[in-house]
Enzyme design. Sequence first.
Site, PDB file in Angstrom:
ATOM      1  N   ASP A  96       7.999   5.198   1.275  1.00 54.48           N
ATOM      2  CA  ASP A  96       7.526   3.842   0.993  1.00 54.48           C
ATOM      3  C   ASP A  96       8.107   3.288  -0.307  1.00 54.48           C
ATOM      4  O   ASP A  96       8.711   4.014  -1.100  1.00 54.48           O
ATOM      5  CB  ASP A  96       5.986   3.785   0.952  1.00 54.48           C
ATOM      6  CG  ASP A  96       5.366   4.981   0.206  1.00 54.48           C
ATOM      7  OD1 ASP A  96       6.075   5.620  -0.595  1.00 54.48           O
ATOM      8  OD2 ASP A  96       4.184   5.266   0.437  1.00 54.48           O
ATOM      9  N   ASN A 152      -8.073   8.200   0.131  1.00 51.53           N
ATOM     10  CA  ASN A 152      -8.735   7.617   1.301  1.00 51.53           C
ATOM     11  C   ASN A 152      -8.104   8.098   2.605  1.00 51.53           C
ATOM     12  O   ASN A 152      -8.387   7.566   3.672  1.00 51.53           O
ATOM     13  CB  ASN A 152      -8.717   6.081   1.222  1.00 51.53           C
ATOM     14  CG  ASN A 152      -7.303   5.511   1.222  1.00 51.53           C
ATOM     15  OD1 ASN A 152      -6.325   6.240   1.392  1.00 51.53           O
ATOM     16  ND2 ASN A 152      -7.182   4.210   1.032  1.00 51.53           N
ATOM     17  N   HIS A 172      -4.786   8.038   3.267  1.00 55.34           N
ATOM     18  CA  HIS A 172      -3.534   7.396   3.676  1.00 55.34           C
ATOM     19  C   HIS A 172      -2.369   8.376   3.611  1.00 55.34           C
ATOM     20  O   HIS A 172      -2.352   9.309   2.821  1.00 55.34           O
ATOM     21  CB  HIS A 172      -3.259   6.092   2.898  1.00 55.34           C
ATOM     22  CG  HIS A 172      -2.835   6.223   1.471  1.00 55.34           C
ATOM     23  ND1 HIS A 172      -3.312   5.382   0.481  1.00 55.34           N
ATOM     24  CD2 HIS A 172      -1.978   7.052   0.850  1.00 55.34           C
ATOM     25  CE1 HIS A 172      -2.750   5.698  -0.663  1.00 55.34           C
ATOM     26  NE2 HIS A 172      -1.944   6.714  -0.475  1.00 55.34           N
ATOM     27  N   GLU A 202      -2.755   2.682   5.329  1.00 57.85           N
ATOM     28  CA  GLU A 202      -4.144   2.683   4.886  1.00 57.85           C
ATOM     29  C   GLU A 202      -5.099   2.794   6.074  1.00 57.85           C
ATOM     30  O   GLU A 202      -4.763   2.374   7.189  1.00 57.85           O
ATOM     31  CB  GLU A 202      -4.437   1.379   4.129  1.00 57.85           C
ATOM     32  CG  GLU A 202      -3.555   1.139   2.909  1.00 57.85           C
ATOM     33  CD  GLU A 202      -4.011   1.925   1.679  1.00 57.85           C
ATOM     34  OE1 GLU A 202      -4.660   2.979   1.819  1.00 57.85           O
ATOM     35  OE2 GLU A 202      -3.703   1.469   0.565  1.00 57.85           O
TER      36      GLU A 202
END
Length: 233
Positions: free
Chosen positions: A56, A125, A127, A132
């Site tokens: 990313d 979380n 990801h 996400e």
Amino acid sequence: MADAVAWFLAECLAEDPSLVLGLPTGRTPIPMYRALVKLHRQGRADLSRATTFNLDEFVGLPARHPGSYHAFMRKYLFKHVNLDPSRTHLPHGDAPSPVAEARRYDAEIAAAGGLDIAILGIGANGHIGFNEPDRSLPAGTNVVTLKAASRAGNAAAFGGEVSRVPTRAISMGVGTILSARHVLLIATGAGKASIIAQALQGPVTTRVPASLLQLHPRAAVVLDRAAAARLTE
Ligand code: GLP
């Protein structure tokens, strides 16, 4: 964790020098990159024929921006090893059309024959890359809006100011990641213990993107004891 993964990569590269690697950023892989650089300096890891695709990059940041993942990769890996710069790839955060850039990135991965080994960190979380938690997840590389927690997790590279962390990123899609021939998830520290337990032993759900790795036929997970603490036997 760092030494185990670095040795594993060095051995894979010795077997197949032209591996196509998916590479992560974040705090977790830094010791792994250091260990790999060390092996390279000892003549035990040759990356001269390898190809890399990072997961990313932030939308809006040019490669020279110190908060960019381009800068991260230069700092921790690229400038220390013998990777051919023409075979290291990250999405271009400053591309005029991030959507077109995402499509171009997928085409580039496909042209390289797909990923042989995707190395992934995990967000608090759940990801992976910057995919996400959501009701659905895109398959291909895509433009994602970052959750507040994910922006906060990246503030250090922006002078500690969350408001300076870009709001969007271009991230490899979950389909691209799951299409890798091998997947290697790495996590360290007590802060990851709960999400690791959910991802590995909880239900497979797009609400915990890393849980989708349970579906991959050749996925391995490398943890330190702290990150493994909440796994049940
Ligand atoms: C980052 C990256 C992810 C990474 C995750 C965890 O923002 N986009 O690829 O796995 O968040 O980062 P860390 O290793 O610092 O906990």
